[in-house]
Design a protein around this motif. Sequence first.
Motif, PDB file in Angstrom:
ATOM      1  N   PHE A 189      -3.153  -8.098   1.867  1.00 22.43           N
ATOM      2  CA  PHE A 189      -1.910  -7.759   2.550  1.00 22.43           C
ATOM      3  C   PHE A 189      -2.280  -6.773   3.647  1.00 22.43           C
ATOM      4  O   PHE A 189      -3.369  -6.178   3.624  1.00 22.43           O
ATOM      5  CB  PHE A 189      -0.921  -7.085   1.586  1.00 22.43           C
ATOM      6  CG  PHE A 189      -0.263  -8.036   0.633  1.00 22.43           C
ATOM      7  CD1 PHE A 189       0.839  -8.785   1.014  1.00 22.43           C
ATOM      8  CD2 PHE A 189      -0.744  -8.174  -0.663  1.00 22.43           C
ATOM      9  CE1 PHE A 189       1.455  -9.661   0.119  1.00 22.43           C
ATOM     10  CE2 PHE A 189      -0.140  -9.040  -1.558  1.00 22.43           C
ATOM     11  CZ  PHE A 189       0.965  -9.784  -1.169  1.00 22.43           C
ATOM     12  N   ARG A 190      -1.378  -6.594   4.607  1.00 23.86           N
ATOM     13  CA  ARG A 190      -1.594  -5.616   5.673  1.00 23.86           C
ATOM     14  C   ARG A 190      -0.297  -4.892   5.973  1.00 23.86           C
ATOM     15  O   ARG A 190       0.773  -5.384   5.624  1.00 23.86           O
ATOM     16  CB  ARG A 190      -2.157  -6.281   6.917  1.00 23.86           C
ATOM     17  CG  ARG A 190      -1.315  -7.429   7.430  1.00 23.86           C
ATOM     18  CD  ARG A 190      -1.894  -8.062   8.670  1.00 23.86           C
ATOM     19  NE  ARG A 190      -3.144  -8.698   8.384  1.00 23.86           N
ATOM     20  CZ  ARG A 190      -3.592  -9.787   8.984  1.00 23.86           C
ATOM     21  NH1 ARG A 190      -2.894 -10.362   9.907  1.00 23.86           N
ATOM     22  NH2 ARG A 190      -4.742 -10.299   8.667  1.00 23.86           N
ATOM     23  N   PRO A 191      -0.394  -3.738   6.615  1.00 25.99           N
ATOM     24  CA  PRO A 191       0.827  -3.025   6.992  1.00 25.99           C
ATOM     25  C   PRO A 191       1.569  -3.790   8.098  1.00 25.99           C
ATOM     26  O   PRO A 191       0.971  -4.604   8.812  1.00 25.99           O
ATOM     27  CB  PRO A 191       0.329  -1.679   7.535  1.00 25.99           C
ATOM     28  CG  PRO A 191      -1.107  -1.596   7.189  1.00 25.99           C
ATOM     29  CD  PRO A 191      -1.596  -2.984   6.939  1.00 25.99           C
ATOM     30  N   SER A 192       2.849  -3.504   8.261  1.00 25.46           N
ATOM     31  CA  SER A 192       3.614  -4.186   9.315  1.00 25.46           C
ATOM     32  C   SER A 192       3.177  -3.715  10.696  1.00 25.46           C
ATOM     33  O   SER A 192       3.265  -4.465  11.661  1.00 25.46           O
ATOM     34  CB  SER A 192       5.114  -3.980   9.119  1.00 25.46           C
ATOM     35  OG  SER A 192       5.412  -2.599   9.112  1.00 25.46           O
ATOM     36  N   LYS A 193       2.678  -2.484  10.800  1.00 31.33           N
ATOM     37  CA  LYS A 193       2.172  -1.960  12.074  1.00 31.33           C
ATOM     38  C   LYS A 193       0.745  -1.476  11.881  1.00 31.33           C
ATOM     39  O   LYS A 193       0.441  -0.800  10.910  1.00 31.33           O
ATOM     40  CB  LYS A 193       3.037  -0.803  12.569  1.00 31.33           C
ATOM     41  CG  LYS A 193       4.426  -1.229  12.972  1.00 31.33           C
ATOM     42  CD  LYS A 193       5.196  -0.056  13.531  1.00 31.33           C
ATOM     43  CE  LYS A 193       6.595  -0.513  13.898  1.00 31.33           C
ATOM     44  NZ  LYS A 193       7.416   0.598  14.367  1.00 31.33           N
TER      45      LYS A 193
END
Length: 166
Positions: free
Chosen positions: A153-157
């Motif tokens: 997963f990754r951060p939205s920003k």
Amino acid sequence: MNLIILSVLSSFFILSVSLRPEPPKNNAQITVMGFVYCDICSNNTFSRHSYFLPGAEVQLDCTFRAVSPKTREQIAFSVNRTTDKYGVYRLEIPSVDGIACAEAAISSSCLASLVGSSSTSCNVPGYRSTTDEIAIKSRHPNLCIYSLNALNFRPSKRDVTLCGGN
């Protein structure tokens, strides 16, 4: 008095019988595993800022077939697993009749897919699914370990201060 002695002796006998090792089986124990991490820099690699993601949910869809002229046995399943505190998910199948790892008599296909993240700050799917696996040879002849490629997963920003402006 004799009843008490008989009771104690029978307890020791039952305990000693239950502690005897079982005869080895020729059935395979299969372990399917992989891990999920938070890709802080959103570059689909595990960088120094990345971390393993505990509590992420992963769906496993697998099929195992015995590869032998004598049998055509197959098992297929779909299960969800949650990653542990190290970001590892694992499924252990205790015994599979007709499948022996030592002779490489197993054909498998597994798909691991992200279901959900446990982190509100890292919940955008990166690598959503994988079928790429590595079969790890064990010292134990009937233990098959299938390690699937990492999911993330990754951060939205993207944090440009940590990861640079690219």
